[in-house]
Scaffold this motif. Structure first.
Motif, PDB file in Angstrom:
ATOM      1  N   ARG A 159       0.793  -1.237   0.000  1.00 21.00           N
ATOM      2  CA  ARG A 159       0.000   0.000   0.000  1.00 21.00           C
ATOM      3  C   ARG A 159       0.822   1.281   0.000  1.00 21.00           C
ATOM      4  NH1 ARG A 159      -4.982  -1.245   4.082  1.00 21.00           N
ATOM      5  NH2 ARG A 159      -5.950  -2.798   2.751  1.00 21.00           N
ATOM      6  N   GLU A 160       2.111   1.182   0.350  1.00 22.82           N
ATOM      7  CA  GLU A 160       2.915   2.397   0.449  1.00 22.82           C
ATOM      8  C   GLU A 160       4.367   2.123   0.100  1.00 22.82           C
ATOM      9  OE1 GLU A 160       2.120   3.409   4.508  1.00 22.82           O
ATOM     10  OE2 GLU A 160       3.837   2.288   5.242  1.00 22.82           O
ATOM     11  N   SER A 176       8.215   3.694   1.210  1.00 21.69           N
ATOM     12  CA  SER A 176       8.979   4.582   2.093  1.00 21.69           C
ATOM     13  C   SER A 176      10.351   4.823   1.481  1.00 21.69           C
ATOM     14  CB  SER A 176       9.135   3.960   3.479  1.00 21.69           C
ATOM     15  OG  SER A 176       7.909   3.925   4.145  1.00 21.69           O
ATOM     16  N   THR A 185       7.045   8.641   3.364  1.00 27.38           N
ATOM     17  CA  THR A 185       6.199   7.461   3.202  1.00 27.38           C
ATOM     18  C   THR A 185       4.991   7.888   2.398  1.00 27.38           C
ATOM     19  OG1 THR A 185       6.967   6.569   5.298  1.00 27.38           O
ATOM     20  CG2 THR A 185       4.942   5.646   4.410  1.00 27.38           C
ATOM     21  N   LEU A 186       4.878   7.320   1.220  1.00 29.39           N
ATOM     22  CA  LEU A 186       3.847   7.735   0.280  1.00 29.39           C
ATOM     23  C   LEU A 186       2.916   6.575  -0.046  1.00 29.39           C
ATOM     24  CD1 LEU A 186       6.211   9.574  -2.221  1.00 29.39           C
ATOM     25  CD2 LEU A 186       5.002  10.557  -0.268  1.00 29.39           C
ATOM     26  N   PRO A 187       1.618   6.838  -0.095  1.00 28.55           N
ATOM     27  CA  PRO A 187       0.703   5.781  -0.511  1.00 28.55           C
ATOM     28  C   PRO A 187       0.910   5.495  -1.998  1.00 28.55           C
ATOM     29  CG  PRO A 187      -0.473   7.843  -0.274  1.00 28.55           C
ATOM     30  CD  PRO A 187       0.918   8.093   0.198  1.00 28.55           C
ATOM     31  N   ARG A 188       0.793   4.253  -2.372  1.00 27.57           N
ATOM     32  CA  ARG A 188       0.978   3.891  -3.786  1.00 27.57           C
ATOM     33  C   ARG A 188      -0.068   4.576  -4.659  1.00 27.57           C
ATOM     34  NH1 ARG A 188       4.518  -0.924  -4.527  1.00 27.57           N
ATOM     35  NH2 ARG A 188       3.747  -0.833  -6.648  1.00 27.57           N
TER      36      ARG A 188
END
Length: 106
Positions: A11-12, A14, A48-51
């Motif tokens: 889901r993410e 980093s 940290t980024l959401p996909r």
């Protein structure tokens, strides 16, 4: 993408990176810990980024650092000299000189 500097999950993602700021206004980026000169400051960062973000066309961030005085610290020069003496096997003439004093005295 180097596995040392990022983690890709379901889901993410980093990212670990460093920003290096110079007193003259320049900046550089490094994936690993950089070496810095006396007039540079390094900042360790993690994003940290959401996909799902990759379906959005724009990403913007602002980093702000307070100008508050840093907390006081004390360096025990005698203890530091003793520790160095044990490691290198000789006496060390260790001095702590404030940055402002060094600049004034050349």
């Amino acid at each position: 993408m180097s596995p040392r500097h990022s983690f890709v999950g379901a889901r993410e993602i980093s990212y670990s990176f460093w920003l290096v700021f110079d007193a003259d206004g320049s900046m550089r980026f490094s994936r690993g810990e950089p070496s810095v000169s006396r007039d540079e400051r390094a900042m360790a960062c993690t994003a940290t980024l959401p996909r799902s973000l990759f379906s959005t066309p724009t990403l913007k961030a602002t980093i702000g650092i307070s100008d508050a005085a840093p907390s006081a610290f004390h360096i025990d020069v005698v203890a530091a000299g003793a520790a160095l003496r044990q490691v290198v096997g000789c006496d060390i003439d260790l001095q702590v000189i404030r940055h402002e004093e060094r600049d004034a005295n050349g």
